[in-house]
Design an enzyme around this catalytic site. Structure first.
Site, PDB file in Angstrom:
ATOM      1  N   ASN A  55       0.863  -1.158   0.143  1.00 13.99           N
ATOM      2  CA  ASN A  55       0.075  -0.020  -0.095  1.00 13.99           C
ATOM      3  C   ASN A  55       0.863   1.193   0.065  1.00 13.99           C
ATOM      4  O   ASN A  55       1.086   1.802  -1.032  1.00 13.99           O
ATOM      5  CB  ASN A  55      -0.932  -0.097   1.105  1.00 13.99           C
ATOM      6  CG  ASN A  55      -2.076   0.896   1.203  1.00 13.99           C
ATOM      7  OD1 ASN A  55      -2.086   1.947   0.488  1.00 13.99           O
ATOM      8  ND2 ASN A  55      -3.419   0.292   1.248  1.00 13.99           N
ATOM      9  N   ASP A  56       1.268   1.824   1.241  1.00 15.52           N
ATOM     10  CA  ASP A  56       1.929   2.961   1.222  1.00 15.52           C
ATOM     11  C   ASP A  56       3.237   2.967   0.385  1.00 15.52           C
ATOM     12  O   ASP A  56       3.646   4.043  -0.053  1.00 15.52           O
ATOM     13  CB  ASP A  56       2.545   3.039   2.591  1.00 15.52           C
ATOM     14  CG  ASP A  56       1.254   3.375   3.612  1.00 15.52           C
ATOM     15  OD1 ASP A  56       0.256   4.004   3.395  1.00 15.52           O
ATOM     16  OD2 ASP A  56       1.334   2.793   4.642  1.00 15.52           O
TER      17      ASP A  56
END
Length: 483
Positions: free
Chosen positions: A409-410
């Site tokens: 994700n990040d």
């Protein structure tokens, strides 16, 4: 006997250094781990044999028991549990150092009962109680106790028993600062008293007891306000703490092997923590006091209102992967949670058989501990030459036909480059958004550890394949086989 012991320690130190060096590459990491383990075995046997505190049968029994326990842990602990196991081992290492230092204090206290003359210590086989010894004992207790409690808070955060969100209360930093001052005073107190009364071990016993309690609380207060996004750094830093505690205990016991091994672990842990911080564009101080990351946020620096998400079906994704020229796989913690490493290996084998070039892009802080993705893929026997670090592969995304993001994700969020108001702005990321097509495997649209909305999910070239990563990959395998 002492010459043989020193030679054994020298051999152990050499194996430690060579082992750590070989851990730099996935291709040699397993061999490096074995060499380091052999070095530790040599150091333990040499120490127990020279101290003559245990019979040969007791030494053999302890080694056998430890071997059995180690094998059971290695077999039973899942890859998803590896980060918390590392945290627990860090904590146990810190506790061992603190307890050994306290045992040494108890020996001095027993000697004091016979009188304050130096000869009383000599009869117990102890050196004179001086400033150097007092400092190393108190440091062992301080660092060891902080490592123990801090590591088990990290353990709780990693396995979900403690919230991954930053936890704090009003005046928390003031309380932490006051406890740190008490710890400094507890270290200084026996030094001051030592100058007045010579060999008195009483102040040292009182100080180490107070210091141990304060350090345990400090460990909790230092780790609990740190969010899930920073757990890789925390695990690495606590590993360094455990090494420093061991080195300090080595000076207490005058054991060269413990000093060398502790210094190596402490130094490598600090270096790795710095690498992790650079990978997130944050300072170590910012990690420790920033309270960053945790659960999902309601939004991000930019709102997702009005944006649309394009979903794809397994058969569409399979066609895209099967007929691509080059595919890059980006693994994240979702891959570990789904235990899908073997399925992704099967999928990659299938598309490679069709002439597709496949590479794996590894971000330094992907997962829940340093090197998590490397270990996970190694378990599935993914060839090491297919693994590429961020700096090695980032320029290739523009020439990549399809990127398969699995639970990351990040580390793939374009906001780190484009949105100055984002908490992750400036963090080096994998340039996934520059590929021709992106397929993201996720359970939902929930944000990552940082709680920041991921702009990648809303790009026109991104297709979201929702569901459990393992089941989604199994469907992809079936569809590619049917082509």
């Amino acid at each position: 006997m002492s010459t043989l012991v020193n030679l054994a320690y020298l051999a152990a130190a050499a194996l430690f250094i060579i082992g750590i060096k070989r851990m730099n590459s996935p291709a040699t990491a397993r061999a490096g781990n074995r060499l380091s383990a052999v070095g530790m075995l040599i150091a333990i046997v040499a120490t127990l044999a020279s101290a003559r505190i245990l019979s040969p049968w007791m030494i053999a029994g302890g080694l056998a028991l430890g071997t059995v326990l180690g094998i059971l842990l290695a077999v039973r602990v899942q890859m998803t549990q590896m980060p918390e196991m590392v945290a627990a081992l860090n904590g146990l290492g810190g506790a061992a150092s603190a307890l050994v230092a306290w045992a040494e204090v108890s020996r001095y206290t027993a000697a004091q009962a016979e009188g304050f003359a130096g000869s009383a210590f000599a009869r117990h086989g102890l050196a004179a109680l001086d400033g150097r010894l007092v400092i190393t004992i108190t440091l062992s207790v301080l660092i060891g106790a902080v490592t123990f409690s801090g590591s088990f808070v990290a353990f709780g955060k990693l396995n979900g028993k403690i919230s991954g969100n930053p936890v704090s209360f009003p005046g928390m930093r003031l309380v932490t600062s006051l406890l740190a001052l008490v710890a400094v005073a507890a270290v200084a107190f026996p030094l001051v008293m030592l100058g007045d009364s010579g060999f008195d071990a009483g102040p040292l016993a009182v100080s180490t007891l107070v210091l141990g309690v304060v350090a345990l609380v400090l460990g909790v207060l230092l780790v609990i306000p740190i969010g899930g996004a920073d757990m890789p750094v925390v695990v690495s830093l606590l590993n360094s703490y455990s090494g420093l505690a061991a080195a300090a205990t080595g000076f207490v016991l005058e054991n060269q092997a413990l000093i060398v091994s502790g210094a190596l672990v402490g130094a490598s842990g600090i270096i790795l923590s710095k690498i992790m911080c650079d990978a997130m564009n944050r300072s170590l101080l910012n990690v420790l006091v920033g309270g960053f990351g945790g659960g999902a946020a309601e939004g991000g620096a930019r709102s997702a209102a009005g944006l649309t998400v394009r979903t794809v079906t397994p058969d569409d994704a399979a066609v895209l992967l099967a007929y691509a020229g080059q595919v890059v796989v980006v693994p994240g913690y979702g891959l570990a949670v789904a235990q899908a490493q073997h399925v992704i290996r099967e999928l990659v084998d299938l598309v490679q058989a069709r002439g597709v070039r496949v590479k794996y892009a590894i971000h330094p802080v992907a997962g829940r501990m340093p090197g998590h993705m490397n270990v996970l893929l190694a378990e599935a026997n993914v060839p090491y030459d297919q693994l590429f670090e961020m700096d090695e592969i980032n320029d290739e995304f523009e020439r990549t036909d399809a990127v398969l993001v699995i639970g990351a994700n990040d580390v793939v969020n374009p906001a780190a480059r484009t949105d100055p108001s984002s908490p992750i702005y400036g963090m080096p990321i994998l340039n996934v958004d520059r590929a021709r097509n992106v397929i993201v495997l996720k359970r939902s649209m929930a944000a990552g550890y940082s709680g920041v909305e991921n702009e990648l999910f809303y790009l026109p070239r991104t297709g979201m394949l929702f569901g459990d990563a393992r089941k989604s990959l199994e469907r992809l395998v079936q569809e590619i086989k049917a082509l």
